[in-house]
Scaffold this active site. Structure first.
Site, mmCIF file in Angstrom:
data_model
loop_
_atom_site.group_PDB
_atom_site.id
_atom_site.type_symbol
_atom_site.label_atom_id
_atom_site.label_comp_id
_atom_site.label_asym_id
_atom_site.label_seq_id
_atom_site.Cartn_x
_atom_site.Cartn_y
_atom_site.Cartn_z
ATOM 1 N N ASP A 222 0.886 -1.250 -0.099
ATOM 2 C CA ASP A 222 0.043 0.104 -0.056
ATOM 3 C C ASP A 222 0.776 1.351 -0.011
ATOM 4 O OD1 ASP A 222 -1.392 -2.210 0.987
ATOM 5 O OD2 ASP A 222 -2.825 -0.978 2.182
ATOM 6 N N HIS B 253 -1.127 4.511 -0.459
ATOM 7 C CA HIS B 253 -2.110 5.250 0.131
ATOM 8 C C HIS B 253 -1.756 6.742 -0.307
ATOM 9 C CE1 HIS B 253 -5.167 2.736 1.456
ATOM 10 N NE2 HIS B 253 -4.437 2.061 2.246
ATOM 11 N N ASP C 212 -4.222 -0.420 -3.452
ATOM 12 C CA ASP C 212 -4.142 0.806 -2.707
ATOM 13 C C ASP C 212 -3.358 1.799 -2.897
ATOM 14 O OD1 ASP C 212 -6.159 -0.668 -1.429
ATOM 15 O OD2 ASP C 212 -5.509 -0.448 0.713
ATOM 16 N N ASP D 5 -6.431 7.036 -1.976
ATOM 17 C CA ASP D 5 -7.144 7.279 -0.627
ATOM 18 C C ASP D 5 -6.214 7.606 0.705
ATOM 19 O OD1 ASP D 5 -9.637 7.023 -1.462
ATOM 20 O OD2 ASP D 5 -10.030 4.945 -1.014
ATOM 21 N N ARG D 6 -6.687 8.240 1.616
ATOM 22 C CA ARG D 6 -5.990 8.868 2.837
ATOM 23 C C ARG D 6 -4.964 9.720 2.533
ATOM 24 N NH1 ARG D 6 -7.897 6.433 7.112
ATOM 25 N NH2 ARG D 6 -9.074 4.592 6.908
ATOM 26 N N ASN E 141 -8.405 -3.262 -2.243
ATOM 27 C CA ASN E 141 -9.888 -2.814 -1.724
ATOM 28 C C ASN E 141 -10.219 -1.118 -1.832
ATOM 29 O OD1 ASN E 141 -7.925 -2.773 0.356
ATOM 30 N ND2 ASN E 141 -9.834 -1.999 1.521
ATOM 31 N N HIS E 142 -9.135 -0.347 -2.177
ATOM 32 C CA HIS E 142 -9.402 0.934 -2.013
ATOM 33 C C HIS E 142 -9.522 1.441 -3.535
ATOM 34 C CE1 HIS E 142 -9.482 2.859 2.131
ATOM 35 N NE2 HIS E 142 -8.885 1.580 2.330
ATOM 36 N N HIS F 168 -3.782 -8.604 -3.061
ATOM 37 C CA HIS F 168 -3.927 -7.593 -2.307
ATOM 38 C C HIS F 168 -4.061 -7.874 -0.648
ATOM 39 C CE1 HIS F 168 -4.294 -3.498 -0.762
ATOM 40 N NE2 HIS F 168 -5.430 -3.746 0.049
ATOM 41 N N ARG G 163 -12.260 -6.135 9.997
ATOM 42 C CA ARG G 163 -12.927 -5.168 9.227
ATOM 43 C C ARG G 163 -14.320 -5.320 8.856
ATOM 44 N NH1 ARG G 163 -8.139 -3.230 6.476
ATOM 45 N NH2 ARG G 163 -6.433 -4.748 6.924
ATOM 46 N N HIS H 165 -2.183 -4.558 2.268
ATOM 47 C CA HIS H 165 -3.431 -4.439 3.074
ATOM 48 C C HIS H 165 -3.426 -4.120 4.624
ATOM 49 C CE1 HIS H 165 -7.921 -4.749 3.229
ATOM 50 N NE2 HIS H 165 -7.886 -5.798 3.786
#
Length: 483
Positions: free
Chosen positions: A222, A224, A251, A254-255, A283-284, A337, A384, A411
């Site tokens: 990730d 991000h 990923d 995001d964030r 997943n993002h 992932h 989660r 992840h």
């Protein structure tokens, strides 16, 4: 319970609060658990729920919030925490009910009112999307309505240009420095990158077989939206090329508030040479996550809604994994992932049959992108709220049945940037150091030789321009404070 036990529980609570304020959320959870074991209460469950929200363990956070409500049905923070957990999972109707309950208990809570309105907005958007997505009226691809060649480039634009295919190398060379200096790529060239990339990804299978050559392959986890840390990876390990290929394991966005720059960089290398840049979906890379965690807002702020729709559709074309092949026939590493599945017997052939051009919200695809390993044997409830937790025995059975030596996944944030589990047959790699500018973790990447021997390198974060993480994110994730 005697006074001594009460004092001990209170001491654990105070220590947990202190750990929380230092952003040591896992330690806070452990201390709240000790307090709960001595003297459970609505406050303690709600506090632990908040710490788990910070750890993105929304399934566990939801369960703690429910426990808080059981202990005190009139405690507003229990409903608030449950609402935030449900919101993070895209369960807006359930979140709306709990925010409404908070307002019944605390009528003047302006924050809960704002979040209630956000839930109502999301529900209207979902209803509209459902209304137009029918068999009778199928929306056309956003890519079918785009003609990037006709988009004019203003004379004032000073960034890199990509007018001819043969200019792609100089375009990439100029692009990284331009983005580093906070330049904004012209929408014409961004749309061209998206169109070229989608045509390429659409040709790929769900699980792509990749022969690792003598030069090796670097796998990153990730990132991000931490663009400056991505540039640092290239500085440490060399820039992507056919002689120095990379696989980024989902990923990307995001964030972090430089997600646009991250994904533009990765796609530019895909267009330059697909053999130098491999991408897996995370997943993002999904509409629901982008709406909550900032990428949609960032794209709309830096470009427009039309370009976000192109990104959303592109993400659905990304492959779900890569099967790395070594020098010998029995050398195989699977890179995905998230993790494994709620039943035994899943094969690579099963994964190839998934319809990946959709949201990863159910079935094998959801589990592949959302699941996490656990230390215990067997299967467990996902922390989660999506996917499963799978033990080392589950990992071993899946790998043996599919003749795979090693599973690499991402992840999860890891303090050292990576973790090796399941008798050395599973590696988690995470490449966003000091995640969200607050976790203090290292990042890591794995360099595989042609014999698929993994070599892990860890690295620290680097400075970035003064734009905080989650600057473009939804306002539905903040939570009432500790007690």
């Amino acid at each position: 319970m005697d006074c001594r036990q009460e004092k001990t529980a209170e001491q654990f609570r105070l220590e947990a609060n202190e750990a929380f304020h230092k952003k040591k959320y896992a330690q806070a959870c452990e201390l709240y658990t000790k307090a709960i074991e001595i003297s459970p209460s609505a406050v303690l469950y709600a506090n632990r729920s908040l710490a788990r929200i910070k750890l993105e363990e929304y399934g566990y956070a939801y369960m703690d919030a429910c426990k808080s409500i059981e202990w005190d049905p009139r405690y507003p923070k229990g409903y608030y925490r449950r609402a935030v957990a449900n919101f993070a999972l895209g369960k807006y109707k359930a979140a709306l009910e709990d925010f409404t309950r908070v307002l019944q208990l605390v009528p003047n809570d302006t924050d809960a009112l704002a979040k209630k309105k956000e839930c109502e907005k999301r529900m209207r958007e979902l209803a509209f999307a459902k209304a137009i997505d029918s068999d009778a009226v199928k929306p056309c691809s956003a890519f079918d309505t785009i003609d990037y060649e006709s988009i004019p480039v203003e004379d004032s634009y000073t960034g890199p240009r990509w007018e001819r295919d043969e200019d792609i190398k100089s375009f990439c060379d100029q692009l990284l420095e331009y983005l580093r200096n906070q330049g904004r790529l012209h929408r014409k060239y961004l749309i061209k990158l998206l169109c070229y990339s989608k045509r390429y990804f659409d040709q790929l299978s769900n699980i792509v077989s990749y022969q690792v050559k003598e030069c090796g392959l670097t796998v990153c986890g990730d990132t991000h939206g931490q663009f400056y840390d991505v540039l640092n990876i290239f500085q440490l390990n060399g820039y992507p090329s056919r002689e120095n290929p990379y696989l980024f394991n989902g990923d990307f966005v995001d964030r972090g508030s430089f997600s646009v720059e991250v994904i533009i960089t990765l796609l530019s290398f895909v267009c330059y040479d697909p053999q130098c840049m491999l991408l897996n979906r995370g997943n993002h890379e999904s509409r629901n996550m982008n709406k909550i965690y900032g990428f949609e807002g960032e794209v709309k702020s830096k470009y427009n809604e039309k370009i976000y729709s192109l990104f959303a559709e592109l993400f659905e074309s990304l492959p779900l994994g890569h099967l790395l092949m070594g020098e010998k026939e029995n050398q195989r590493v699977l890179v995905i992932h998230g993790g494994l599945f709620s039943r035994d017997g899943v094969t690579l052939e099963d994964l190839q049959k998934i319809d990946r051009h959709r949201e990863p919200d159910q079935g094998l695809m959801a589990e592949l992108l959302w699941s996490d390993p656990q230390k215990e044997l067997g299967l467990g409830v996902s922390k989660r709220g999506i996917g499963v937790s799978f033990g080392p025995d589950v990992t071993r059975r899946f790998l043996d049945a599919n003749q795979i030596a090693l599973l690499v996944r991402s992840h999860e944030m890891k303090e050292q940037g990576y973790e090796i589990e399941a008798d050395n047959r599973l590696i988690t790699v995470f490449s966003a150091p000091n995640y969200c500018d607050q976790m203090g973790n290292l990042g890591a990447y794995i360099r595989f030789s042609s014999s698929l021997e993994p070599h892990v390198t860890t690295f620290s974060h680097v400075p970035h321009p003064n734009v905080p993480p989650m600057a473009y994110a939804s306002n539905g994730l903040s939570s009432m404070g500790l007690v």
